[in-house]
Scaffold this active site. Structure first.
Site, PDB file in Angstrom:
ATOM      1  N   ILE A  53      43.872  33.370  36.601  1.00  0.00           N
ATOM      2  CA  ILE A  53      42.899  32.344  36.995  1.00  0.00           C
ATOM      3  C   ILE A  53      42.117  31.851  35.775  1.00  0.00           C
ATOM      4  CG2 ILE A  53      40.789  31.959  38.344  1.00  0.00           C
ATOM      5  CD1 ILE A  53      41.912  33.945  40.437  1.00  0.00           C
TER       6      ILE A  53
ATOM      7  N   ASP B 114      35.157  42.968  25.379  1.00  0.00           N
ATOM      8  CA  ASP B 114      35.113  43.846  26.553  1.00  0.00           C
ATOM      9  C   ASP B 114      33.809  43.534  27.276  1.00  0.00           C
ATOM     10  OD1 ASP B 114      34.914  45.776  28.464  1.00  0.00           O
ATOM     11  OD2 ASP B 114      35.283  47.476  27.123  1.00  0.00           O
TER      12      ASP B 114
ATOM     13  N   SER C  80      33.989  35.432  42.037  1.00  0.00           N
ATOM     14  CA  SER C  80      33.838  36.550  42.973  1.00  0.00           C
ATOM     15  C   SER C  80      35.161  36.715  43.723  1.00  0.00           C
ATOM     16  CB  SER C  80      32.649  36.244  43.904  1.00  0.00           C
ATOM     17  OG  SER C  80      32.489  37.248  44.862  1.00  0.00           O
TER      18      SER C  80
ATOM     19  N   TYR D 230      36.110  47.521  44.550  1.00  0.00           N
ATOM     20  CA  TYR D 230      36.231  46.101  44.163  1.00  0.00           C
ATOM     21  C   TYR D 230      35.385  45.216  45.086  1.00  0.00           C
ATOM     22  CZ  TYR D 230      38.513  41.542  43.547  1.00  0.00           C
ATOM     23  OH  TYR D 230      38.767  40.216  43.317  1.00  0.00           O
TER      24      TYR D 230
ATOM     25  N   LYS E  94      32.159  42.828  44.075  1.00  0.00           N
ATOM     26  CA  LYS E  94      32.113  41.370  44.261  1.00  0.00           C
ATOM     27  C   LYS E  94      30.957  40.977  45.191  1.00  0.00           C
ATOM     28  CE  LYS E  94      35.660  40.208  41.643  1.00  0.00           C
ATOM     29  NZ  LYS E  94      35.534  39.335  40.455  1.00  0.00           N
TER      30      LYS E  94
ATOM     31  N   THR F 172      48.868  35.532  40.438  1.00  0.00           N
ATOM     32  CA  THR F 172      48.561  35.687  39.005  1.00  0.00           C
ATOM     33  C   THR F 172      49.286  36.918  38.449  1.00  0.00           C
ATOM     34  OG1 THR F 172      46.673  37.154  39.383  1.00  0.00           O
ATOM     35  CG2 THR F 172      46.208  34.777  39.317  1.00  0.00           C
TER      36      THR F 172
END
Ligand SMILES: NC(=O)c1ccc[n+]([C@@H]2O[C@H](COP(=O)([O-])OP(=O)(O)OC[C@H]3O[C@@H](n4cnc5c(N)ncnc54)[C@H](O)[C@@H]3O)[C@@H](O)[C@H]2O)c1
Length: 272
Positions: free
Chosen positions: A32, A78, A157, A172, A176, A207
């Site tokens: 993305i 990073d 997000s 995860y 988000k 992706t």
């Protein structure tokens, strides 16, 4: 008539264009983020490709520089590391003089059920997705405040911040959800500086990262994306360009009165 059309087009080109703007896009070495970097560069912005992988970032920078010489810079970054983020911001300003747009795209999505999740698993996902977004947002917003001419911050997000899509993404999904609230809080704090802060919430986007999540098996990748695509109202998975278009709009002058918002881009998955 022709003159009027020309005037309108010039106005719209300026409203949606990014000439003279400088954008930092984290995670732009693939997926993305790569799509976002291409769209922002296409609209005229100079772009810093801030990715953990310098090789991947350099490939994207080469692509953008081939289209418009000296418009892109790759920096190994990073986002979870405060010193690394500070260095990226400093080098971006050394090279391009300013930062007008930040896109927080860098993110990781390993899958582990909670019952098997180690504290280290949990912490790593929070460190990249949530702490990383905070560190980059803070660094960019302070620079934009110093410049005194506003700015745009766009956080990538996920629809998983609203509704868990599968087992194994608790860390995860929580990260988000945090990104959404950070977006609103930052919008509140930096509104007086004319810095808008918004989030885009993608559905399933095909992706490199999703391919890795499906263990690099083309069959598993095709199965995962096909079953998700079939559950969307529009009948397909998304592309990086679908998300890049949302980011381009939010980065433009046209979105100047939008802040603190979470824009879902999922082909209608959540309403299906
Ligand atoms: N692909 C999807 O279906 C989907 C859906 C919803 C949200 N998202 C979000 O979109 C963003 C991009 O996802 P993608 O699918 O393009 O992933 P991807 O794995 O293809 O690309 C992510 C990029 O981030 C970089 N990165 C990872 N850790 C980093 C770090 N600590 N610092 C800097 N860069 C780092 C990677 O090197 C990689 O180039 C993520 O935030 C992800 O959570 C993706």
């Amino acid at each position: 008539m022709i003159a009027r059309e020309r005037t309108a087009n010039a106005f719209l080109t300026e409203l949606f264009g990014l000439t003279m703007k400088v954008a930092v896009v984290t995670g732009a070495g693939s997926g993305i983020g790569h799509g976002i970097a291409r769209y922002l560069a296409g609209a005229g912005a100079d772009v810093v490709i801030a990715d953990l992988s310098l090789d991947a970032g350099a490939r994207v920078a080469d692509e953008l520089n081939a289209a418009r010489p000296e418009s892109a810079l790759a920096l190994r970054t990073d986002v979870s590391d405060e010193a690394s983020v500070a260095a990226t911001m400093r080098q971006s300003i050394e090279r391009f003089g300013r930062v007008d747009i930040l896109v927080n795209d860098a993110g990781i999505f390993p899958t582990t059920p909670i019952a098997e999740m180690t504290l280290q698993d949990w912490e790593r996902v929070q460190a990249v997705n949530l702490r990383g977004t905070f560190l980059c947002l803070r660094a960019a917003a302070l620079q934009m405040r110093k410049q005194g001419s506003g700015g745009r911050i766009i956080n990538i997000s996920s629809i998983d911040s609203l509704h868990p899509s599968m087992v194994g993404l608790a860390h995860y999904d929580a990260s988000k959800g945090g990104v959404n609230m950070l977006t609103r809080s930052a919008a509140l704090e930096f509104g007086a500086d004319k810095i808008t802060v918004n989030a885009v919430l993608p559905g399933m986007i095909a992706t490199e990262g999703v391919a890795a999540m499906t263990k690099g098996s083309p069959g598993a990748m095709a199965q995962t994306t096909a079953s998700f695509g079939a559950r969307t109202v529009l009948g397909r998975v998304g592309t990086p360009e679908d998300i890049a278009a949302c980011v381009l709009f939010l980065a433009s002058e046209a979105a100047g009165y939008i802040t603190g918002q979470t824009l879902v881009c999922d082909g209608g998955y959540l309403i299906g």
